[in-house]
Every structure is written in structure tokens, then in C-alpha cells.
Design an enzyme around this catalytic site. Sequence first.
Site, mmCIF file in Angstrom:
data_model
loop_
_atom_site.group_PDB
_atom_site.id
_atom_site.type_symbol
_atom_site.label_atom_id
_atom_site.label_comp_id
_atom_site.label_asym_id
_atom_site.label_seq_id
_atom_site.Cartn_x
_atom_site.Cartn_y
_atom_site.Cartn_z
ATOM 1 N N ALA A 8 -1.258 -14.452 -2.977
ATOM 2 C CA ALA A 8 -0.893 -14.772 -4.367
ATOM 3 C C ALA A 8 -1.494 -13.761 -5.324
ATOM 4 O O ALA A 8 -2.107 -14.107 -6.321
ATOM 5 C CB ALA A 8 -1.344 -16.185 -4.706
ATOM 6 N N MET A 11 2.540 -10.070 -7.033
ATOM 7 C CA MET A 11 3.899 -10.554 -6.730
ATOM 8 C C MET A 11 3.918 -12.029 -6.354
ATOM 9 O O MET A 11 4.802 -12.786 -6.771
ATOM 10 C CB MET A 11 4.502 -9.731 -5.588
ATOM 11 C CG MET A 11 4.851 -8.324 -5.975
ATOM 12 S SD MET A 11 6.090 -8.249 -7.291
ATOM 13 C CE MET A 11 7.579 -8.502 -6.344
ATOM 14 N N ASN A 105 6.803 -4.669 0.885
ATOM 15 C CA ASN A 105 7.300 -3.310 1.098
ATOM 16 C C ASN A 105 6.894 -2.858 2.494
ATOM 17 O O ASN A 105 5.926 -3.366 3.067
ATOM 18 C CB ASN A 105 6.688 -2.348 0.079
ATOM 19 C CG ASN A 105 7.393 -2.430 -1.263
ATOM 20 O OD1 ASN A 105 8.576 -2.778 -1.353
ATOM 21 N ND2 ASN A 105 6.671 -2.090 -2.320
ATOM 22 N N LYS A 187 14.571 1.566 0.431
ATOM 23 C CA LYS A 187 13.428 1.396 -0.473
ATOM 24 C C LYS A 187 12.183 2.084 0.097
ATOM 25 O O LYS A 187 11.388 2.667 -0.643
ATOM 26 C CB LYS A 187 13.150 -0.089 -0.719
ATOM 27 C CG LYS A 187 12.110 -0.304 -1.809
ATOM 28 C CD LYS A 187 11.911 -1.753 -2.193
ATOM 29 C CE LYS A 187 10.943 -1.849 -3.377
ATOM 30 N NZ LYS A 187 10.388 -3.192 -3.530
ATOM 31 N N ASN A 191 9.170 4.647 -1.479
ATOM 32 C CA ASN A 191 7.721 4.472 -1.312
ATOM 33 C C ASN A 191 7.117 5.584 -0.450
ATOM 34 O O ASN A 191 5.983 6.012 -0.684
ATOM 35 C CB ASN A 191 7.425 3.106 -0.671
ATOM 36 C CG ASN A 191 7.767 1.961 -1.607
ATOM 37 O OD1 ASN A 191 7.568 2.057 -2.811
ATOM 38 N ND2 ASN A 191 8.317 0.890 -1.067
ATOM 39 N N ASN A 195 4.957 7.298 -3.516
ATOM 40 C CA ASN A 195 3.618 6.696 -3.431
ATOM 41 C C ASN A 195 2.584 7.690 -2.934
ATOM 42 O O ASN A 195 1.568 7.927 -3.578
ATOM 43 C CB ASN A 195 3.653 5.496 -2.471
ATOM 44 C CG ASN A 195 3.940 4.192 -3.182
ATOM 45 O OD1 ASN A 195 3.400 3.922 -4.243
ATOM 46 N ND2 ASN A 195 4.793 3.393 -2.605
ATOM 47 N N SER A 260 2.563 2.402 -7.352
ATOM 48 C CA SER A 260 1.551 1.369 -7.072
ATOM 49 C C SER A 260 0.438 1.880 -6.146
ATOM 50 O O SER A 260 -0.719 1.505 -6.301
ATOM 51 C CB SER A 260 2.214 0.138 -6.472
ATOM 52 O OG SER A 260 2.866 0.501 -5.268
ATOM 53 N N GLU A 273 -0.975 0.805 1.886
ATOM 54 C CA GLU A 273 -0.011 0.335 2.897
ATOM 55 C C GLU A 273 0.617 1.503 3.670
ATOM 56 O O GLU A 273 1.646 1.337 4.294
ATOM 57 C CB GLU A 273 1.096 -0.478 2.194
ATOM 58 C CG GLU A 273 0.600 -1.743 1.532
ATOM 59 C CD GLU A 273 1.727 -2.572 0.923
ATOM 60 O OE1 GLU A 273 2.355 -2.102 -0.053
ATOM 61 O OE2 GLU A 273 1.991 -3.679 1.416
#
Length: 312
Positions: A8, A11, A105, A187, A191, A195, A260, A273
Site C-alpha cells: 500500500a 499505487m 511494472n 511498457k 521503463n 528509468n 520513478s 526494480e
Amino acid sequence: MKVIIAGAGAMGSRFGIMLHRGGNDVTLVDGWADHVNAIKEHGLKANFNGEDITVKVPVMLQSQIKSSEKADLIILFTKSMQLDKMLQDIKPLISDQTKILCLLNGIGHEDTIEKYIPMKNIFIGNTMWTAGLVGPGQVKLFGNGSIELQNLGKDQENAAKDLAAALSESGLNAKYSDNIHYSIYRKACVNGTMNCLCSILDVNMAEFGATKSAHDIVVTVVNEFAAVAKHEGVNLDTAEVVEHVESCFDPETIGKHYPSMYQDLINNHRLTEIDYINGAVSRKGKKYNIATPYCDLLTQLIHCKEDILGAK
Ligand code: NAD
């Protein structure tokens, strides 16, 4: 619908707030104690399109789940490297009927999820919603978004359509996709270029786009993603994907934005990530005997940067 948001942060909080406001029975589950305690004490605070709101919503620390009350739907929103541990911790909330939706992602999360959940209950997707975490118990939510999702289990297409409809009732603008892996790879190409390259070069997307080498690097990375995707039956339209990636360079739209990963790694010294984006392409490349030298190097450089910055 009894919904658990597993992870939580930015997003998960957005989805939690929107589904709670849409009349669902939402519980947040998270591993960050300060965040969980702040929500317990003061509610989840959000600047929601300019309006300051506080939402009172149940929240549990993932290490302290005792409940035997099962969820109808669990939406996964950890960072990729937190996913396996989250799935272990939320086992008591999962029944044979619980649907799991993964909107992280990155590539290949189904390999982790299927260790814990029967395939018929797994739904994966992609989202264009965004969110920012301001601090414990506080998020910033601006703009509009959408979700595409698909079932992984056989004969679950209607269940996926029902799930999209249920999410849309809370304003989440979800639709069924008949080729979700295409969207996920497409997508991931954004990234897998913006990124890591902006983080390594310490620039925003427009500044990277203005360099002489940007186009060649983007084309090479997209081709590596496409070669691996093809081996999995996903045929990316590489020219369209390169154009899509390079639309991020426009300073009039989002070009001045720092991706991000930059915000996580460079500003906040958090782990990235990368192993689930370029790193996933490297691993799959080795498995399929496809050379992915740019993804290999970008993954290693981001890990170097994590070490240099003492990222946690
Ligand atoms: P997030 O970092 O906000 O939250 C992920 C987890 O990290 C949460 O459990 C959160 O509590 C924890 N966390 C956050 N800050 C922390 C801190 N300072 N100390 C300890 N724990 C902390 O992640 P997110 O942005 O919600 O992303 C979740 C997934 O959704 C990722 O796969 C991401 O790539 C994807 N995604 C994000 C956005 C976005 O706009 N944020 C958009 C689309 C997809």
C-alpha cells in the site's frame, strides 16, 4: 467486494482510496511499519487532484496477518523485489476463490505468483494510473489513468471481464485485453530505457533525448526486449515501440520529468526494480540463447549505482 491491497505504497494507496470510495470493503496490507502506524493513527491522507482528503481504511502490517477472513480480490502493488515475501505473508487471506491481480511494472511476475496461487485465479495487467508517496500515511494523486488486464488461466476470460467491470465501477477505467503480454512488454521498453538511462546519466528524459546517442541506444534496447518477447510468442512492432518510448523526450509533455527509478534511487537511495525490467530480459536472453549486451550492462550499472549510494 472484500479487497486486500497487498503493498500500500503510492499505487496501492491510490487503488485503496478509489476502491474504498467506490463502496468496496478495502483493507491495506503493507510492510513499512511507520506507514502502517500513520494510517492507523491519522487515516490515509491524500491530495486527490488538488483536494486534501483523509480516508479511514483498515490497515495491517504484513508480518502480523492473523485473519482467517478470506479476500475476494487481492491487488498486488509491492515493488517487484518485495513480491515474493508479500505473497508468503498474505497466505492466510487467500482461499480457492480469491482472485489475484498483479499490476506491477516489469516482466515475468506470474512466475513468482504461480508458486502461491492456482493459475485460474491469476490476472495480470498494466496500468497508466500514477501516484506519489509523500511520506508515511500520505500520498499525492493527480490525473487520470486506465488499466488493461487479462486472465492467465484457461476459460477465465469472463472472470477477467467481470473484474475489469468491477474496477471501473470505482472509476479505475479498466478494460479487458486479449494480448496483455504485448502491453506489458511495450511498457517495459519505456521503463527499460528511460528509468535506467536517466538514473545512470543523472538527467531528465528530455535531456537524455537531446543527446546524439539517445536514438541508437533506445533502438538497441528495444530490439533486445523484442528478441526475447518474440521467443515467448509476443511480436513487438519495434518501430512503433521506439516512437512510443521517444515520445517521452518531449519537454512540452513529460520530458522534464525524472522517471520513478531516478526518484527512488538517486533521490531516496532505495533499491530498484532493474532485475525485473532489463535484468529480466538478460536472464531470459541467457535462457533462450539470445545476446542482450545492453540490458546486461544497464542492469549491472544500476546495481553499481545502488552499491555506491548504499541503497536499501
Ligand atoms: P512504492 O515505493 O510507493 O511502494 C511499494 C512498497 O514500498 C510499499 O510497501 C511501501 O510502503 C514501501 N515503501 C515506500 N517507501 C518506503 C520507505 N521510505 N521505507 C520503507 N518502505 C517504503 O511503490 P509504487 O510507486 O506504489 O509502485 C508499486 C508498483 O507499481 C511498482 O511495480 C511500480 O513500478 C508500479 N507502478 C508505479 C507507478 C507510480 O506512479 N508510482 C505507476 C505505474 C506502475
